[in-house]
Design a protein around this motif. Sequence first.
Motif, PDB file in Angstrom:
ATOM      1  N   ALA A  57       0.830  -1.205   0.000  1.00  0.00           N
ATOM      2  CA  ALA A  57       0.000   0.000   0.000  1.00  0.00           C
ATOM      3  C   ALA A  57       0.861   1.250   0.000  1.00  0.00           C
ATOM      4  O   ALA A  57       0.555   2.238  -0.687  1.00  0.00           O
ATOM      5  CB  ALA A  57      -0.925  -0.009   1.218  1.00  0.00           C
ATOM      6  N   ARG A  58       1.935   1.215   0.756  1.00  0.00           N
ATOM      7  CA  ARG A  58       2.802   2.397   0.876  1.00  0.00           C
ATOM      8  C   ARG A  58       3.520   2.716  -0.424  1.00  0.00           C
ATOM      9  O   ARG A  58       3.659   3.883  -0.802  1.00  0.00           O
ATOM     10  CB  ARG A  58       3.828   2.152   1.987  1.00  0.00           C
ATOM     11  CG  ARG A  58       4.728   3.336   2.285  1.00  0.00           C
ATOM     12  CD  ARG A  58       5.591   3.037   3.492  1.00  0.00           C
ATOM     13  NE  ARG A  58       6.474   4.137   3.802  1.00  0.00           N
ATOM     14  CZ  ARG A  58       7.369   4.129   4.783  1.00  0.00           C
ATOM     15  NH1 ARG A  58       7.467   3.056   5.552  1.00  0.00           N
ATOM     16  NH2 ARG A  58       8.137   5.169   4.992  1.00  0.00           N
ATOM     17  N   LEU A  59       3.968   1.669  -1.116  1.00  0.00           N
ATOM     18  CA  LEU A  59       4.742   1.868  -2.342  1.00  0.00           C
ATOM     19  C   LEU A  59       3.886   1.796  -3.603  1.00  0.00           C
ATOM     20  O   LEU A  59       4.350   2.163  -4.687  1.00  0.00           O
ATOM     21  CB  LEU A  59       5.864   0.822  -2.418  1.00  0.00           C
ATOM     22  CG  LEU A  59       6.885   0.865  -1.275  1.00  0.00           C
ATOM     23  CD1 LEU A  59       7.843  -0.316  -1.378  1.00  0.00           C
ATOM     24  CD2 LEU A  59       7.651   2.176  -1.279  1.00  0.00           C
ATOM     25  N   GLY A  60       2.656   1.291  -3.480  1.00  0.00           N
ATOM     26  CA  GLY A  60       1.780   1.209  -4.643  1.00  0.00           C
ATOM     27  C   GLY A  60       2.227   0.178  -5.650  1.00  0.00           C
ATOM     28  O   GLY A  60       2.186   0.417  -6.860  1.00  0.00           O
ATOM     29  N   VAL A  61       2.690  -0.984  -5.154  1.00  0.00           N
ATOM     30  CA  VAL A  61       3.183  -2.029  -6.049  1.00  0.00           C
ATOM     31  C   VAL A  61       2.511  -3.345  -5.717  1.00  0.00           C
ATOM     32  O   VAL A  61       1.889  -3.502  -4.662  1.00  0.00           O
ATOM     33  CB  VAL A  61       4.721  -2.181  -5.932  1.00  0.00           C
ATOM     34  CG1 VAL A  61       5.414  -0.903  -6.390  1.00  0.00           C
ATOM     35  CG2 VAL A  61       5.134  -2.533  -4.504  1.00  0.00           C
ATOM     36  N   SER A  62       2.664  -4.321  -6.610  1.00  0.00           N
ATOM     37  CA  SER A  62       2.058  -5.633  -6.404  1.00  0.00           C
ATOM     38  C   SER A  62       2.906  -6.480  -5.463  1.00  0.00           C
ATOM     39  O   SER A  62       4.075  -6.178  -5.202  1.00  0.00           O
ATOM     40  CB  SER A  62       1.936  -6.359  -7.750  1.00  0.00           C
ATOM     41  OG  SER A  62       3.239  -6.686  -8.231  1.00  0.00           O
ATOM     42  N   ARG A  63       2.312  -7.560  -4.984  1.00  0.00           N
ATOM     43  CA  ARG A  63       3.035  -8.469  -4.096  1.00  0.00           C
ATOM     44  C   ARG A  63       4.237  -9.090  -4.811  1.00  0.00           C
ATOM     45  O   ARG A  63       5.324  -9.221  -4.245  1.00  0.00           O
ATOM     46  CB  ARG A  63       2.100  -9.569  -3.594  1.00  0.00           C
ATOM     47  CG  ARG A  63       2.813 -10.617  -2.740  1.00  0.00           C
ATOM     48  CD  ARG A  63       1.859 -11.631  -2.120  1.00  0.00           C
ATOM     49  NE  ARG A  63       1.251 -11.105  -0.896  1.00  0.00           N
ATOM     50  CZ  ARG A  63       0.000 -10.693  -0.804  1.00  0.00           C
ATOM     51  NH1 ARG A  63      -0.787 -10.733  -1.869  1.00  0.00           N
ATOM     52  NH2 ARG A  63      -0.491 -10.218   0.328  1.00  0.00           N
TER      53      ARG A  63
END
Length: 226
Positions: free
Chosen positions: A42-48
């Motif tokens: 959520a913080r970085l806006g990236v996928s797992r």
Amino acid sequence: MTLSTSHRQPLADEVTAKLREMIHSGEWLLNQRIPSEPELMARLGVSRGTLREAIKALAHGGMLEVRRGDGTYVRATSEMSGAARRMYQDHTEEHILEVRLGLDTQAARLAARNATPDDVTSLRATLAARALAWAAADYEGWARADWAFHEGVAKASGNPLLHELYVSFGGVFHQELLKQQRRGRLDGLTEEGHGELVEAIEARDAEAAVATVNRNLHSCAEWLRA
């Protein structure tokens, strides 16, 4: 802090660089567990998948340790120190001490030439903190202050590469100090290589500085063999 895709480098590399920056900056401390995957996603806006690829890269470099079912921990503050940590696991205390002998004597020699009055003041303050920690039986604090002192000498050398190399071995040397203390019979406030070294640095006496480091580390070697 959301990251945007970049045409100049893969997103996983960008995320790796951001995580590395968080460690370098001290936002995540040594041996601290980093935030959970959902929080970082959520913080970085990236996928797992992207996040895991970045964490895997830093784990391979020795900066992070992934503990299944527990979380991911900071184990080194740079790839260099991570490599040193892995490398030292395969070597003896005597080998570690021999490496310290080379680094410490050169740091002492250069510090006697280049240290500023502020450097000397800082070294004395660190030794005072070291003494207080030992007297209070705060051995973690004592080991941190002892290591900070030697790192301060390396910094006072005026050679940034020597300082960087010394810092890279910090985690290993810190753990060695604690192992030695737990064995008992250790003089945690020895003046050789510490108080005497500061006096020699302040006097600009490189030979005396090197001599006190040699005495300290050779006495450590004898203690380990006893």
